[in-house]
Design a protein around this motif. Structure first.
Motif, mmCIF file in Angstrom:
data_model
loop_
_atom_site.group_PDB
_atom_site.id
_atom_site.type_symbol
_atom_site.label_atom_id
_atom_site.label_comp_id
_atom_site.label_asym_id
_atom_site.label_seq_id
_atom_site.Cartn_x
_atom_site.Cartn_y
_atom_site.Cartn_z
ATOM 1 N N SER A 37 -42.949 22.194 98.458
ATOM 2 C CA SER A 37 -42.688 23.548 97.957
ATOM 3 C C SER A 37 -41.500 23.561 96.998
ATOM 4 O O SER A 37 -41.358 24.490 96.205
ATOM 5 C CB SER A 37 -42.470 24.519 99.110
ATOM 6 N N LYS A 40 -42.129 23.667 92.701
ATOM 7 C CA LYS A 40 -42.767 24.783 91.987
ATOM 8 C C LYS A 40 -42.369 24.827 90.514
ATOM 9 O O LYS A 40 -43.217 25.045 89.651
ATOM 10 C CB LYS A 40 -42.474 26.103 92.689
ATOM 11 N N ARG A 41 -41.099 24.628 90.214
ATOM 12 C CA ARG A 41 -40.651 24.689 88.815
ATOM 13 C C ARG A 41 -41.337 23.609 87.975
ATOM 14 O O ARG A 41 -41.887 23.899 86.915
ATOM 15 C CB ARG A 41 -39.128 24.532 88.713
ATOM 16 N N LYS A 44 -45.118 24.265 87.552
ATOM 17 C CA LYS A 44 -45.360 25.310 86.549
ATOM 18 C C LYS A 44 -45.165 24.755 85.139
ATOM 19 O O LYS A 44 -45.974 25.017 84.245
ATOM 20 C CB LYS A 44 -44.436 26.507 86.787
ATOM 21 N N ASP A 48 -48.002 24.848 82.320
ATOM 22 C CA ASP A 48 -47.700 25.624 81.109
ATOM 23 C C ASP A 48 -47.626 24.747 79.862
ATOM 24 O O ASP A 48 -47.869 25.224 78.758
ATOM 25 C CB ASP A 48 -46.376 26.376 81.273
ATOM 26 N N GLU A 65 -50.281 30.375 81.008
ATOM 27 C CA GLU A 65 -49.076 30.400 81.828
ATOM 28 C C GLU A 65 -49.485 30.502 83.296
ATOM 29 O O GLU A 65 -50.210 31.418 83.682
ATOM 30 C CB GLU A 65 -48.186 31.578 81.452
ATOM 31 N N THR A 67 -49.309 31.403 87.064
ATOM 32 C CA THR A 67 -48.703 32.496 87.818
ATOM 33 C C THR A 67 -47.925 31.941 89.001
ATOM 34 O O THR A 67 -48.148 30.810 89.445
ATOM 35 C CB THR A 67 -49.778 33.466 88.337
ATOM 36 N N GLU A 68 -47.041 32.766 89.537
ATOM 37 C CA GLU A 68 -46.279 32.370 90.719
ATOM 38 C C GLU A 68 -47.210 32.097 91.895
ATOM 39 O O GLU A 68 -47.024 31.137 92.641
ATOM 40 C CB GLU A 68 -45.284 33.473 91.079
ATOM 41 N N GLU A 69 -48.254 32.911 92.026
ATOM 42 C CA GLU A 69 -49.227 32.727 93.106
ATOM 43 C C GLU A 69 -49.949 31.388 92.977
ATOM 44 O O GLU A 69 -50.136 30.670 93.958
ATOM 45 C CB GLU A 69 -50.239 33.878 93.085
ATOM 46 N N VAL A 71 -48.908 28.648 91.387
ATOM 47 C CA VAL A 71 -47.973 27.552 91.624
ATOM 48 C C VAL A 71 -47.683 27.404 93.117
ATOM 49 O O VAL A 71 -47.636 26.290 93.641
ATOM 50 C CB VAL A 71 -46.678 27.755 90.799
ATOM 51 N N SER A 72 -47.523 28.512 93.813
ATOM 52 C CA SER A 72 -47.305 28.445 95.263
ATOM 53 C C SER A 72 -48.496 27.804 95.960
ATOM 54 O O SER A 72 -48.328 26.967 96.856
ATOM 55 C CB SER A 72 -47.058 29.847 95.838
ATOM 56 N N CYS A 75 -48.341 24.080 95.480
ATOM 57 C CA CYS A 75 -47.199 23.349 96.050
ATOM 58 C C CYS A 75 -47.052 23.507 97.558
ATOM 59 O O CYS A 75 -46.496 22.629 98.208
ATOM 60 C CB CYS A 75 -45.911 23.792 95.364
#
Length: 183
Positions: A37, A40-41, A44, A48, A65, A67-69, A71-72, A75
């Motif tokens: 986890s 994530k950076r 992404k 991207d 791009e 999304t945060e969802e 990427v979560s 990871c």
């Protein structure tokens, strides 16, 4: 190509703690390791930073791009049902994810679907081959009977890699093909 599970495989770490040093064809030192986890950076940034073609080949459409969802989801995984190994490369003191191989184990515990993604500037470095070797060994250690992937029919690099490893290549009418390897 024949891949043998190492004789010491019973002593090697499981997929959630996997870590291995690897050197690319052009001499870059890369760490292959289980995704966490905390990645994530860099996950992404990998998604991207893909070219349109690489994004389309991996996701079957272009992702501009992540999304945060998304990427979560990529990871925060349950290593009982899934495997995800990233290729970490340190360049000028900055950690980068330059590729990932994933295996989603079907509920029947007999087969699994896989996906491989290699950053554009690491393609043709041997990373795809290394990921495939690692994937096959881990699938065998999980006791799977086969692995498969869905590939766009114009993804010639992935289809060539599949042939090299002995995958059976099928076709369908939707512009995709299923590649399957009996373990």
């Amino acid at each position: 190509m024949t891949i043998k599970t190492p004789d010491n495989s019973h002593d090697s770490p499981d997929s959630s703690t996997f870590r291995e040093n690897w050197t690319s064809r052009d001499g870059k030192n890369v760490i292959l390791r289980s995704i966490t986890s905390n990645d994530k950076r860099i996950e992404k940034e990998l998604i991207d930073g893909l070219s349109i073609q690489s994004s389309r080949y991996r996701f079957f459409h272009v992702i501009k791009e992540a999304t945060e969802e998304m990427v979560s989801k990529f990871c925060d995984i349950d290593y009982k049902n899934e495997i995800a190994i990233i290729a970490e490369y340190n360049s000028n003191g900055k950690k980068r994810n330059v590729g990932v191989v994933r295996l989603f184990i079907d509920p029947n515990l007999q087969t699994g679907e896989f996906a491989i993604l290699v950053a554009d500037n690491f393609q043709d470095s041997g990373l795809g081959t290394k990921f495939m070797e690692t994937l096959i060994i881990m699938a065998r250690k999980k006791g799977l009977k086969s692995i498969y992937g869905e590939v766009l029919i114009d993804n010639n690099k992935m289809l060539a890699l599949a042939k090299e490893f002995g995958f059976v290549i099928g076709t369908n009418s939707y512009g995709e093909t299923r590649i399957t390897l009996q373990l």
